[in-house]
Write an enzyme that holds these catalytic residues in place. Structure first.
Site, PDB file in Angstrom:
ATOM      1  CG  ASN A  10      27.686  38.425  35.968  1.00 36.85           C
ATOM      2  OD1 ASN A  10      27.536  39.608  35.789  1.00 36.85           O
ATOM      3  ND2 ASN A  10      28.926  38.040  35.199  1.00 36.85           N
ATOM      4  CE  LYS A  12      27.990  36.856  32.228  1.00 37.01           C
ATOM      5  NZ  LYS A  12      28.636  35.898  31.302  1.00 37.01           N
ATOM      6  CG  HIS A  95      33.169  37.816  34.807  1.00 33.55           C
ATOM      7  ND1 HIS A  95      33.256  37.719  33.330  1.00 33.55           N
ATOM      8  CD2 HIS A  95      32.101  37.015  35.202  1.00 33.55           C
ATOM      9  CE1 HIS A  95      32.464  36.690  32.942  1.00 33.55           C
ATOM     10  NE2 HIS A  95      31.692  36.646  34.198  1.00 33.55           N
ATOM     11  CD  GLU A  97      31.234  37.746  30.209  1.00 29.42           C
ATOM     12  OE1 GLU A  97      30.687  38.634  30.774  1.00 29.42           O
ATOM     13  OE2 GLU A  97      30.892  36.874  29.863  1.00 29.42           O
ATOM     14  CD  GLU A 167      32.158  32.913  36.293  1.00 31.53           C
ATOM     15  OE1 GLU A 167      30.786  32.612  36.620  1.00 31.53           O
ATOM     16  OE2 GLU A 167      32.506  33.830  35.862  1.00 31.53           O
ATOM     17  N   GLY A 173      28.159  31.012  28.870  1.00 33.11           N
ATOM     18  CA  GLY A 173      27.468  31.459  27.884  1.00 33.11           C
ATOM     19  C   GLY A 173      27.352  30.712  26.606  1.00 33.11           C
ATOM     20  CB  SER A 213      26.436  26.854  30.749  1.00 31.97           C
ATOM     21  OG  SER A 213      26.987  27.597  29.531  1.00 31.97           O
TER      22      SER A 213
HETATM   23  P1  PGA Z   1      26.512  32.169  32.105  1.00 31.65           P
HETATM   24  O1  PGA Z   1      27.691  33.062  32.802  1.00 31.65           O
HETATM   25  O2  PGA Z   1      25.745  31.384  33.365  1.00 31.65           O
HETATM   26  O3  PGA Z   1      25.857  32.589  31.253  1.00 31.65           O
HETATM   27  O4  PGA Z   1      27.420  30.913  31.476  1.00 31.65           O
HETATM   28  C1  PGA Z   1      28.212  33.025  33.943  1.00 31.65           C
HETATM   29  C2  PGA Z   1      29.102  33.859  34.250  1.00 31.65           C
HETATM   30  O5  PGA Z   1      29.775  34.614  33.473  1.00 31.65           O
HETATM   31  O6  PGA Z   1      29.382  34.557  35.529  1.00 31.65           O
END
Ligand code: PGA
Length: 251
Positions: A10, A12, A95, A97, A167, A173, A213
């Site tokens: 992903n 982003k 997601h 976000e 997640e 992140g 992460s």
């Molecule tokens: P990250 O993001 O690996 O940077 O923690 C994962 C995601 O939000 O899909």
């Protein structure tokens, strides 16, 4: 029945066209001959160019979101047909976000899941609890209700087009990963819920990715767990070396 491992990147809101094409080329090169399922999900504006790189390879093209509408006066939105037009075969929906910054609700996400399936796109449906919800002992109930509501009115026959990504919001992140055992416990709860609302067979077949992460240092441990079938990778998907190292762990 062994489930195939599925790793999706992903990206982003990162990468211009030139950067995205370069990264996609490196990933295609490093993914050659691997047996796991692989997807990359760049921003909308680069999909067409990245499609030229991944078309005909073992790397699938994904999008990070789509409209809940088919077409028309919806300024700024992108329809499922438009995604398919540029070679997209899978779309990330729900997601955290999108849920937290753009107010997406379970029922809104469910509408998108249904439309994506109707239009022949596969779906990665994201679920996960916040830190406050986890600390309040609500992780399981939050996640199972996101699964149940996200899959509302979706028949068992369509489940082969859906992957669930667990997640935990507090791990995205932040560098904090759920321990492999903690993540696996939630994956197991999701699988049990699927068995309850569909069937044991459907639950057994569902690919459940972990996200938050995941990186080369922890991927092997996470992917070795019985209920963790892959990863949805953010930060570590932005460099081909770290993404490829995770792909190796999924072999
Ligand atoms: P990250 O993001 O690996 O940077 O923690 C994962 C995601 O939000 O899909």
């Amino acid at each position: 029945m062994a489930r195939i491992k599925y790793i999706a990147g992903n990206w982003k809101m990162n990468k211009t066209t030139a950067e995205a094409v370069a990264l996609a080329k490196e990933i295609v090169e490093k993914a050659k001959g691997l047996k796991c399922k692989i997807a990359i999900c760049p921003v909308f504006t680069v999909l067409s160019e990245v499609n030229k790189v991944v078309r005909g390879t073992n790397v699938l093209l994904g999008a990070q979101n789509m409209s809940d509408k088919e077409s028309g006066a919806f300024t700024g939105e992108i329809s499922p047909d438009m995604l398919k037009d540029v070679g997209v075969s899978v779309v990330i929906l729900g997601h955290s976000e999108r849920r937290s910054y753009y107010g997406e609700t379970d029922s809104f996400i469910n509408g998108k899941v249904k439309l994506a399936l109707e239009k022949g796109l596969d779906v990665i449906l994201c679920v996960g609890e916040t830190l406050a919800e986890r600390e309040a002992g609500k992780a399981e109930s939050v996640v199972t209700s996101q699964v149940v509501n996200g899959l509302k009115d979706i028949s068992e026959g369509m489940l082969s087009h859906i992957v669930i990504a667990y997640e935990p919001v507090w791990a995205i992140g932040t560098g904090k990963t759920a321990t492999a055992a903690d993540a696996d416990a939630i994956h197991k709860v999701i699988r049990e819920k699927l068995a309850e609302i569909y069937s044991a067979d459907a639950a057994e077949k569902m690919i459940i990715q972990y996200g938050g992460s995941m990186k080369p240092e922890n991927a092997a441990g996470l992917l070795a767990m019985p209920n963790i079938d892959g990863g949805l990778i953010g930060g570590a998907a932005l460099k081909s070396d770290s993404f490829a190292a995770i792909l190796k762990c999924a072999e």
